[in-house]
Enzyme design. Sequence first.
Site, mmCIF file in Angstrom:
data_model
loop_
_atom_site.group_PDB
_atom_site.id
_atom_site.type_symbol
_atom_site.label_atom_id
_atom_site.label_comp_id
_atom_site.label_asym_id
_atom_site.label_seq_id
_atom_site.Cartn_x
_atom_site.Cartn_y
_atom_site.Cartn_z
ATOM 1 N N CYS A 1 0.822 -1.216 0.000
ATOM 2 C CA CYS A 1 0.000 0.000 0.000
ATOM 3 C C CYS A 1 0.852 1.262 0.000
ATOM 4 O O CYS A 1 1.939 1.284 0.585
ATOM 5 C CB CYS A 1 -0.866 0.034 1.244
ATOM 6 N N ARG B 1 5.092 -0.287 -6.224
ATOM 7 C CA ARG B 1 5.053 -1.061 -4.978
ATOM 8 C C ARG B 1 4.023 -2.182 -5.040
ATOM 9 O O ARG B 1 4.046 -3.084 -4.210
ATOM 10 C CB ARG B 1 4.710 -0.139 -3.807
ATOM 11 N N TRP C 1 -3.208 -2.569 -1.305
ATOM 12 C CA TRP C 1 -2.876 -3.960 -1.628
ATOM 13 C C TRP C 1 -3.667 -4.787 -0.614
ATOM 14 O O TRP C 1 -3.363 -4.767 0.583
ATOM 15 C CB TRP C 1 -1.369 -4.177 -1.479
ATOM 16 N N ASN D 1 -1.786 2.329 6.010
ATOM 17 C CA ASN D 1 -0.929 1.192 5.617
ATOM 18 C C ASN D 1 -0.683 0.362 6.867
ATOM 19 O O ASN D 1 -0.495 0.918 7.946
ATOM 20 C CB ASN D 1 0.430 1.671 5.111
ATOM 21 N N GLY D 2 -0.619 -0.955 6.717
ATOM 22 C CA GLY D 2 -0.357 -1.812 7.877
ATOM 23 C C GLY D 2 -1.569 -2.663 8.186
ATOM 24 O O GLY D 2 -2.472 -2.810 7.350
ATOM 25 N N GLU E 1 16.722 -18.840 -6.419
ATOM 26 C CA GLU E 1 16.442 -17.499 -6.934
ATOM 27 C C GLU E 1 15.901 -17.561 -8.370
ATOM 28 O O GLU E 1 14.967 -16.833 -8.723
ATOM 29 C CB GLU E 1 17.722 -16.647 -6.846
ATOM 30 N N LYS F 1 12.292 -16.058 -9.413
ATOM 31 C CA LYS F 1 12.111 -15.040 -10.467
ATOM 32 C C LYS F 1 11.070 -15.510 -11.463
ATOM 33 O O LYS F 1 10.195 -14.768 -11.855
ATOM 34 C CB LYS F 1 13.433 -14.776 -11.218
ATOM 35 N N GLU G 1 7.394 -15.635 -9.989
ATOM 36 C CA GLU G 1 6.748 -14.375 -9.629
ATOM 37 C C GLU G 1 6.347 -13.536 -10.834
ATOM 38 O O GLU G 1 5.341 -12.842 -10.777
ATOM 39 C CB GLU G 1 7.556 -13.563 -8.613
ATOM 40 N N HIS H 1 15.503 -37.901 -3.929
ATOM 41 C CA HIS H 1 14.744 -38.099 -2.695
ATOM 42 C C HIS H 1 13.302 -37.638 -2.850
ATOM 43 O O HIS H 1 12.614 -37.416 -1.857
ATOM 44 C CB HIS H 1 15.432 -37.351 -1.542
ATOM 45 N N LYS I 1 6.202 -4.423 -3.966
ATOM 46 C CA LYS I 1 7.652 -4.215 -3.943
ATOM 47 C C LYS I 1 8.189 -4.199 -2.523
ATOM 48 O O LYS I 1 9.258 -4.707 -2.243
ATOM 49 C CB LYS I 1 7.980 -2.899 -4.645
#
Length: 607
Positions: free
Chosen positions: A2, A27, A73, A99-100, A480, A484, A487, A503, A602
């Site tokens: 947010c 963001r 968000w 926000n929060g 990583e 990438k 997402e 395994h 973000k």
Amino acid sequence: MCGIVGYIGEKNCVNILVEGLKRLEYRGYDSSGIAVIYRNSLKIFKKAGKIIQMESSLPDNLNSKIGIAHTRWATHGEANDINAHPHLSQNNKFSIVHNGIIENYSVLKKKLEAEGYKFKTQTDSEVIAYLIEKNYKDDFEEAFYKALEKLEGAYGIVALCEDNPDFLMVARKGSPLILGVGNDEMFVASDVSAFLGHTKQVVYLDDYEITKIEKNNFKIKDFRLSDIARDVKLLDLDTSASDKGDYSHFMLKEIFEQPESIKRAFAGRLIENFGTAKLGGLNLTPQDLFQIERVGIYACGTSYHAGLVGSYILEELARISAYVEISSEARYKNPLIEKGTIFFAISQSGETADTLFAMREAQRKGAKVLGICNVVVSTIARESNGGVYVHSGPEIAVASTKAFTSQITVLFLYALLMGRMRDVSLQTGKKLINELKMLPEKIQTILNSVDKIDEIAVKYSKLNNYLFLGRGISYPVALEGALKLKEISYRHSEGIAAGEIKHGPIALVDEETPVIFIVPQDNTYDKTISNIEEVKARKGKIISVCFENDQKVKALSDDYIEIPETNSFLSPLLTVIPLQLFAYYTARALGCDIDKPRNLAKSVTVE
Ligand code: F6R
């Protein structure tokens, strides 16, 4: 996550607010809105979807000198018009953006409902506006304080009152807010980029602070309502980085910036004739460094992967024990803080709530926590006991790329510094520095072969499941690479330690499964080749990232991407580049919104 923007001044703020929100778009958000006082009455406009949809709902003649704005968000309640911020009190006199997360909102809501209040949204935030209304007896400031007393959880709040068009009330507890000081105007935002075009004079608010802002004045108080003096700082930021230039996406631009961003991460930090590094920001004397027996690292997501790479380098190069914990796990497990351990909190944004809280928990127990951050004067950078900026420059794309390689560079420098105090010889130190200095050019060589990576990505882009395999220091690179890809392309992908496939995960392999192997020629090389053979025997499609002279791996692969040779400690800085590009070109082939992938933010400022 947010975003908040607020304005009070002499100008019409409608465009200022909308432009500010657009600056925060990166963001991540799913709805947006603004509240202003127009002809003495509070007006709210909010819409699910892109800011442009909200903007086109604004009347042409809308004009106001005070207003608040928000990109949401969704956390509590779906992403629709009603749940979008700003929220109104029941009597339509007060409006807030938040926000929060208000953790006790359902208890507060029930109490207010029992008193006859009727709520309109499913959000946790709406109770704030209602609490202000309930506590209002001709004094907005007082009502705001009283409302805060009831709130539990994390917040950055800006509130507006129809009867008081001369000031905004602001509170910060766990979610960043910064003031921008202009001439006859004042801004407040969750991120300086929202008002950088107007002023570079800023005031950072800390947690547990309340501020009243007027167009020419701001007054900060703590939660006990004692006054706090705070200087205005002048920001020295290069705003050109917030421009895509000729690149189609910020992500691609940021991938291409890596030769330079890595250079900035080590510039001025090498002592070449001693084959070591200096990291002044750590605030540690050689005697302090000598006492360190262990390194603990807290981070999330991509920063966590950088931490994992760092732990391999620290253990092998510096021979110092190192462990990495996902911040959201560490903060709730009553972490063991042993004497002789130094901690690093790694965070691109410096605002990640989980990492911030893990850091505070360790500090509360007496640990020294050093920050490895990109965003200057972010909360983690300010609250840590010292640290190092990675200097990647603003990272706008949601998917982190250049920050990752810069974080690894800084961890490498720290390992070199510690290593040179222990086992590493002067000669080895010098060799490593030489190799590090050659990396920008080597990365450029990989960037010059994007067309081939694009071709390979397109070739496999119709397939649904991808595996990324690596061993040793290439295992976090595999994690990583998989992160990438998932997402930004929404393809299912998993990063796996190559030795682990038999395994369990090998059951996933068939002719429809691209398996990306990261195979630098290090001590795990032969073992990884065996894993390639195992996957090949099950008809998996082998795509490998290997050194340019590696005929063996090339012959085993359906497709390969070559990288220049380098020392094994530094190989992640090269092997990850093709994986970032592979994710980028796959997402592009699938027509995804690369810079703003769905559901992601973000800067993750809630837990
Ligand atoms: C992935 C990504 C996230 C972040 C994570 C931590 O591309 O960007 O996984 O790495 O949210 O963020 P910071 O580093 O800001 O603490």
